[in-house]
Design an enzyme around this catalytic site. Structure first.
Site, PDB file in Angstrom:
ATOM      1  CG  ASP A  86      -1.734   1.306   1.330  1.00 22.53           C
ATOM      2  OD1 ASP A  86      -2.379   1.529   0.420  1.00 22.53           O
ATOM      3  OD2 ASP A  86      -1.779   1.678   2.479  1.00 22.53           O
TER       4      ASP A  86
ATOM      5  CG  ASP B  72      -2.020   7.237   0.368  1.00 25.03           C
ATOM      6  OD1 ASP B  72      -1.014   7.581  -0.200  1.00 25.03           O
ATOM      7  OD2 ASP B  72      -3.334   7.769   0.279  1.00 25.03           O
TER       8      ASP B  72
ATOM      9  CG  ASP C 117      -2.100   2.769   6.670  1.00 26.87           C
ATOM     10  OD1 ASP C 117      -2.734   3.584   7.220  1.00 26.87           O
ATOM     11  OD2 ASP C 117      -2.109   2.669   5.468  1.00 26.87           O
TER      12      ASP C 117
END
Length: 270
Positions: free
Chosen positions: A19, A21, A194
């Site tokens: 991922d 961001d 996250d």
């Protein structure tokens, strides 16, 4: 903690899906680029506030179907009518300045570790490809190794339609499709995120890792057996050498202990 050695499978391939961001970079790519978009006249102050609030509510509520649709609709309405060439120019000119200070050293190191043992590295993001691809290039990741949202373009301008929204289950579906096309063995692949909205992506591979998880994601990781990593060192990219891609595929004689070492270093970060 002792790990059983894992023998390399010389037929199937392995990839690490990251991922973007708050996993590779310590911020949101779209939020970081909001100031250049504002300076270019593409968004107003109200748009910036609404986007930040909508994203906050989404993360707070989790992967809810209705909330996902509202986020998708907000994105499509925001970019409707934007000039494609202007967006690309703004991103190209601003991406290094606004993204550079926010790169996690731990993420760059982890990318290097995967490349050292011959794994492909793929960046997966809900942001538009126009934003993600230049950021990926800073990290040495080619456009073909990017999964991102695809916005529809007509007559050189974005419309209010999104051809592919790389969020939630859609990320997992895109990963599975890529695995079929490239011959990845998903049971041996890795994924890092996250966000609890990426639970489908983490569950699509054999080795899922959550990064800086909140309480809800940490509990889910414990239930699913995912690893937990803590990234805490954002630094300017110029101070973190970008790992080069290996020139040749990993040789058949590489010891199984090499793979074990990667897993050990990853788990040691918990």
């Amino acid at each position: 903690m002792a790990l059983n050695p894992v023998r390399l499978n010389l037929v199937s391939k392995v990839a690490a899906f990251f991922d973007l961001d708050k996993t590779i970079i310590a911020t949101s790519a779209s939020a970081a680029l909001s100031r250049p978009f504002y300076a270019g006249g593409l968004v107003g102050r109200r748009d910036i506030v609404r986007s930040a609030y909508a994203h906050f509510l989404y993360e707070l509520s989790g992967a809810d179907v209705d909330q996902t649709e509202r986020m998708r609709q907000h994105l499509s309405n925001l970019v409707d009518g934007w000039d494609v060439e202007q967006v690309r120019q703004i991103v190209d000119e601003a991406v290094y300045e606004v993204i550079d200070p926010y790169v996690y050293v731990e993420a760059v190191d982890l990318i290097a570790e995967h490349r050292e043992i011959g794994h492909d590295v793929v960046i997966v993001s809900a942001s538009g490809a126009e934003l993600v691809t230049p950021i990926a290039a800073l990290l040495g990741v080619e456009a073909k190794d990017v999964i991102a949202s695809q916005l529809r373009i007509e007559d050189g301008k974005y419309t209010s339609e999104i051809d592919f929204y790389a969020y939630g289950e859609n990320k997992a579906s895109a990963i599975r499709e890529m695995a079929v096309e490239r011959g990845y063995d998903l049971a041996r692949c890795y994924a890092y995120s996250d966000s609890i909205t990426d639970a489908p992506m983490l569950g699509a591979v054999g080795h899922g890792f959550v990064v800086n998880p909140n309480g809800k994601l940490r509990r889910l990781a414990a239930e699913r057996g995912w690893g937990v990593l803590q990234f805490s060192r954002p630094a300017p990219l110029r101070e973190v050498p970008v790992p080069p891609k290996p020139a040749l595929a990993i040789a058949g004689g590489i010891a199984a202990a090499t793979v074990g070492a990667l897993a050990w270093r990853s788990i040691r970060r918990r």
